[in-house]
Scaffold this active site. Structure first.
Site, PDB file in Angstrom:
ATOM      1  N   TYR A   1     -41.706 -51.221 -38.156  1.00 45.05           N
ATOM      2  CA  TYR A   1     -42.329 -52.552 -38.077  1.00 45.05           C
ATOM      3  C   TYR A   1     -42.195 -53.120 -36.667  1.00 45.05           C
ATOM      4  CZ  TYR A   1     -43.182 -57.490 -39.153  1.00 45.05           C
ATOM      5  OH  TYR A   1     -43.667 -58.774 -39.177  1.00 45.05           O
TER       6      TYR A   1
ATOM      7  N   HIS B   1     -37.493 -43.381 -38.282  1.00 40.48           N
ATOM      8  CA  HIS B   1     -36.189 -44.054 -38.197  1.00 40.48           C
ATOM      9  C   HIS B   1     -35.139 -43.133 -37.551  1.00 40.48           C
ATOM     10  CE1 HIS B   1     -37.067 -47.712 -40.474  1.00 40.48           C
ATOM     11  NE2 HIS B   1     -38.002 -46.958 -41.018  1.00 40.48           N
TER      12      HIS B   1
ATOM     13  N   SER C   1      -6.387 -57.019 -51.718  1.00 36.23           N
ATOM     14  CA  SER C   1      -6.854 -56.289 -52.896  1.00 36.23           C
ATOM     15  C   SER C   1      -6.235 -54.898 -52.924  1.00 36.23           C
ATOM     16  CB  SER C   1      -8.369 -56.162 -52.838  1.00 36.23           C
ATOM     17  OG  SER C   1      -8.720 -55.307 -51.766  1.00 36.23           O
ATOM     18  N   GLY C   2      -5.609 -54.522 -51.815  1.00 33.36           N
ATOM     19  CA  GLY C   2      -5.104 -53.164 -51.707  1.00 33.36           C
ATOM     20  C   GLY C   2      -6.131 -52.246 -51.086  1.00 33.36           C
ATOM     21  N   GLY C   3      -7.363 -52.746 -50.919  1.00 31.18           N
ATOM     22  CA  GLY C   3      -8.398 -51.947 -50.272  1.00 31.18           C
ATOM     23  C   GLY C   3      -8.199 -51.922 -48.766  1.00 31.18           C
ATOM     24  N   VAL C   4      -9.035 -51.121 -48.119  1.00 25.42           N
ATOM     25  CA  VAL C   4      -8.890 -50.928 -46.678  1.00 25.42           C
ATOM     26  C   VAL C   4      -9.110 -52.231 -45.908  1.00 25.42           C
ATOM     27  CG1 VAL C   4      -9.662 -49.518 -44.727  1.00 25.42           C
ATOM     28  CG2 VAL C   4      -9.935 -48.667 -47.040  1.00 25.42           C
TER      29      VAL C   4
ATOM     30  N   SER D   1      -9.020 -55.565 -46.682  1.00 23.65           N
ATOM     31  CA  SER D   1      -8.015 -56.626 -46.722  1.00 23.65           C
ATOM     32  C   SER D   1      -6.703 -56.148 -46.114  1.00 23.65           C
ATOM     33  CB  SER D   1      -7.825 -57.166 -48.144  1.00 23.65           C
ATOM     34  OG  SER D   1      -7.338 -56.177 -48.994  1.00 23.65           O
ATOM     35  N   SER D   2      -6.404 -54.865 -46.238  1.00 24.38           N
ATOM     36  CA  SER D   2      -5.177 -54.341 -45.633  1.00 24.38           C
ATOM     37  C   SER D   2      -5.234 -54.448 -44.110  1.00 24.38           C
ATOM     38  CB  SER D   2      -4.967 -52.869 -45.997  1.00 24.38           C
ATOM     39  OG  SER D   2      -4.892 -52.732 -47.381  1.00 24.38           O
TER      40      SER D   2
ATOM     41  N   LYS E   1     -17.503 -50.318 -41.439  1.00 20.51           N
ATOM     42  CA  LYS E   1     -16.378 -49.741 -42.175  1.00 20.51           C
ATOM     43  C   LYS E   1     -15.612 -48.689 -41.363  1.00 20.51           C
ATOM     44  CE  LYS E   1     -14.497 -49.738 -46.281  1.00 20.51           C
ATOM     45  NZ  LYS E   1     -14.362 -50.918 -47.157  1.00 20.51           N
TER      46      LYS E   1
END
Ligand code: XMP
Length: 531
Positions: free
Chosen positions: A101, A187, A241-244, A246-247, A387
Site C-alpha cells: 500500500y 513484503h 505473572s511469572g512470564g518473561v 513482567s520478570s 519480544k
C-alpha cells in the site's frame, strides 16, 4: 489532535530516543506487519520507530530520520477515507521505501500513473529482478517473495523505473528516476521472503547510510537512569505473572530502585500447573522482592461463568484484574507508580489507536484503561521493545536463561485456551494436558527450539473406546509454533514419536480426554492462541 500528541510524546519521552540519531521511521498505514518491519530494521542494530501515517512532514523533518518506510495496509488507495501520508515527506530529501500500500501511495503522490487492477494476490511468488543495484544489490536475479495485496500497480509513468516483476505483477519493485524513493509490492519483512532482510539492509545501511548504533545494553542503562530519576524515593508496584515480560520489568526496576519495588502476583485461577509456587520461588530466590500473592481464583471464575465470547472473556478478566490489583495495591503504602510489561506488539495488535487504520485482531487486556482506573502513574520500560529484544535485555540484566527463555503466556492465561465456557473442571483437564505437552517438549530437548508450545481444550466431545467401554469425551489440540517475533509464526515440525508420546500420555493420564489433535496452521492466517 490527541493522537498526534501521543505520537509526539513517544518521540521525545523514550530513552531509546536519546540513544541514537541513526533512526528509521515506519509510517503505519494499518498493516499487521508494520511492527515487523521495525523489528527487522532493529535486527540491523538501527533504531526504528513506528509513527502515525499522517504525521506532518514538518514534524518528520524535526525528527530527521535517515529513512522513511511506508508500511502496507488493508485499504485501497482510491477508497474513500483511505489513510494518506503528508505528500511533503517526499520533498524532504530523505530516502523513502513504500511497501505494498505504501508503494501505491508513493506512486499516487509523485504523479506516477497508477491504475489499480483488482488482482488479489496472496502467497508466495517468484520475483525476477531487473536491476541488481541499490535495493537489490547482492541479490540473485530471481528471489522468492511473499505477496499479500488486493490492488496492484498496472502501469507507471516515466517518473518511475521498473526494477522487478513477478508472473502476475509487472511492477513488483520501482524506483523514482530522480529521488531516492523506492516502492515494492511484496513484503520483505516476513520470513516467507527469505532474502527480504538483505533487501531491507540495502535500504537501511546502503541507501539511507545508517550506522548500527542501537544496542540493548545502552538501552538498559538509559532506562535504569530514567527510572531512577522519575521515581525518586517513591514506591513502584509491579504486577508479576511469572512470564518473561513482567520478570524483565521487575528485573530492570529492581536494578534501578531495589527495595522501593513491590511485586503483586494475582493468581486468577487461570495459571499453568504449579505456576504460583514457581513464581514465588523465583521472585524470592533471584530477587528478594516484596512479593504479595493474591488468591483470586473464585472471583475470576465467577466473573467468567457462562461467558464464551473471547473478547468478552478478556474484558472480564481485565476488569477483575484491575479490582484485585487495586485492592492489594492500596494496602501498599506510598505506592505511586505502576510498572507494566507492555511490549511494542501489544500496542499495535490491540488496535491501541481506535482511530488508526489497523484492524483490531485481539484485545489484549494488559493495554488500555488500567493506569487511569488505578490512579497510578505508569511505567512501561519495555513498551518500545519486541519480544526477542526483551529476552536479550533479560540476559543483559542477569536473569537466568530458564526464566528468560520461558515460553510466553498470555495475560488472560488458560481462559483463551479453554475454548467456550470456562469451568473449574475444564481448566483442570487443560492444565494437566498442558503440563504433559510442555514436559514432553522439554524431555525431547525441543523447548528452546520451539517458541510457544501448549495445549488447548476444544469445546468438542467425540466418541472413543477405552477398554471395552464407549467414551464420549473431550478433545485436546496441541499447539506448538516457531517464530522470532510472534507476529508471524509457523507450526513446529515436531517428530511423530514425540507427538505420539504426548497423545498417549494425555489420553491415558488426563481423565476426560479421548482425542488429541495437532494444530498445523501458521500465523497468518491463524493466530497463535485459539481465542
Ligand atoms: P496471537 O494469538 O495474537 O498471540 O497470535 C501472539 C502472542 O501474544 C500472546 N497473547 C496475549 N498476551 N494478552 C497477552 O498478554 C492477551 O490477551 C494475549 N493474546 C495472545 C500469545 O500467547 C502469543 O505469545
Amino acid at each position: 489532535m490527541p493522537d498526534q500528541e501521543k505520537t509526539d510524546v513517544a518521540v521525545v519521552d523514550h530513552p531509546a530516543e536519546e540513544l541514537t540519531e541513526q533512526r528509521i521511521v515506519v509510517l503505519d498505514f494499518g498493516s499487521q506487519y508494520a511492527q515487523l518491519i521495525a523489528r527487522r530494521v532493529r535486527e540491523l542494530n538501527v533504531y526504528c520507530q513506528i509513527l502515525r501515517h499522517d504525521i506532518d512532514a514538518a514534524r518528520l523533518a524535526e525528527i530527521a530520520p535517515k529513512g522513511i518506510i511506508l508500511s502496507g495496509g488493508p485499504a485501497s488507495v482510491y477508497e474513500e477515507g483511505a489513510p494518506k501520508c503528508d505528500p511533503g515527506l517526499f520533498e524532504l530529501g530523505i530516502p523513502v521505501l513504500g511497501i505494498c500500500y505504501g508503494m501505491q501511495l508513493t506512486c499516487e503522490a509523485l504523479g506516477g500513473k497508477v491504475d489499480n487492477t483488482p488482482s488479489r494476490e496472496y502467497g508466495p511468488a517468484k520475483c525476477q529482478i531487473g536491476s541488481t543495484e541499490d535495493l537489490f544489490a547482492g541479490l540473485p536475479e530471481e528471489i522468492d517473495v511473499w505477496m499479500s495485496h488486493g490492488d496492484q500497480i498496472s502501469s507507471v509513468s516515466d517518473t518511475f523505473e521498473p526494477l522487478a516483476q513477478t508472473g502476475t505483477c509487472p511492477y513488483a519493485a520501482i524506483r523514482h528516476r530522480e529521488r531516492p524513493v523506492f516502492g515494492i509490492q511484496f513484503h520483505p519483512e516476513v520470513t516467507h521472503t527469505p532474502l527480504g532482510g538483505k533487501l531491507l539492509e540495502n535500504f537501511v545501511c546502503g541507501i539511507c547510510q545508517c550506522e548500527p548504533t542501537w544496542r540493548l545494553g545502552d538501552f538498559a542503562e538509559a532506562t535504569i537512569a530514567r527510572i531512577r530519576q522519575q521515581v525518586g524515593n517513591r514506591r513502584v508496584i509491579c504486577g508479576l505473572s511469572g512470564g518473561v515480560d513482567s520478570s524483565v520489568v521487575a528485573a530492570i526496576l529492581y536494578r534501578a530502585i531495589g527495595k522501593q519495588l513491590s511485586c503483586i502476583l494475582i493468581d486468577n485461577g487461570l495459571l499453568r500447573k504449579d505456576e504460583q509456587s514457581m513464581v514465588i520461588h523465583e521472585f524470592t530466590e533471584h530477587f528478594k522482592t516484596d512479593l504479595h500473592v493474591v488468591d483470586a481464583e473464585d472471583r475470576f471464575l465467577a466473573d467468567l461463568a457462562g461467558i464464551s465470547e473471547p473478547q468478552e472473556k478478556r474484558r472480564r478478566i481485565g476488569h477483575a484484574f484491575i479490582d484485585c490489583f487495586k485492592a492489594e495495591a492500596t494496602k501498599i503504602e506510598d505506592a505511586h507508580f505502576l510498572a507494566q510489561g507492555t511490549l511494542y506488539p501489544d500496542v499495535i495488535e490491540s488496535g491501541a489507536d481506535p482511530d488508526g487504520p489497523a484492524a483490531t485482531i485481539k484485545l489484549h487486556h494488559n493495554v488500555g484503561g488500567l493506569p487511569d482506573e488505578l490512579g497510578f502513574e505508569l511505567i512501561e520500560p519495555l513498551r518500545d521493545l519486541f519480544k526477542d529484544e526483551v529476552r536479550r535485555l533479560g540476559l543483559e540484566l542477569g536473569l537466568p536463561e530458564s526464566l528468560v527463555w520461558r515460553h510466553p503466556f498470555p495475560g488472560p492465561g488458560l481462559a483463551v485456551r479453554c475454548l467456550g465456557e470456562i469451568t473449574r473442571d475444564k481448566l483442570s483437564v487443560l492444565r494437566e494436558a498442558d503440563a504433559i505437552v510442555v514436559e514432553e517438549i522439554q524431555n525431547a530437548g525441543l523447548y528452546r527450539e520451539t517458541s510457544q508450545s501448549f495445549a488447548v481444550l476444544l469445546p468438542v466431545q467425540s466418541v472413543g473406546v477405552m477398554g471395552d467401554a464407549r467414551t464420549y469425551d473431550n478433545a485436546i489440540a496441541i499447539r506448538s509454533v516457531n517464530t522470532n517475533d510472534f507476529m508471524t509464526a509457523d507450526w513446529s515440525r515436531l517428530p511423530y514419536d514425540l507427538l505420539a508420546r504426548m497423545s498417549s500420555r494425555i489420553i491415558n493420564e488426563v481423565k476426560g480426554v479421548n482425542r488429541v489433535c495437532y494444530d498445523i496452521s501458521s500465523k497468518p492466517p491463524a493466530t497463535i492462541e485459539w481465542e
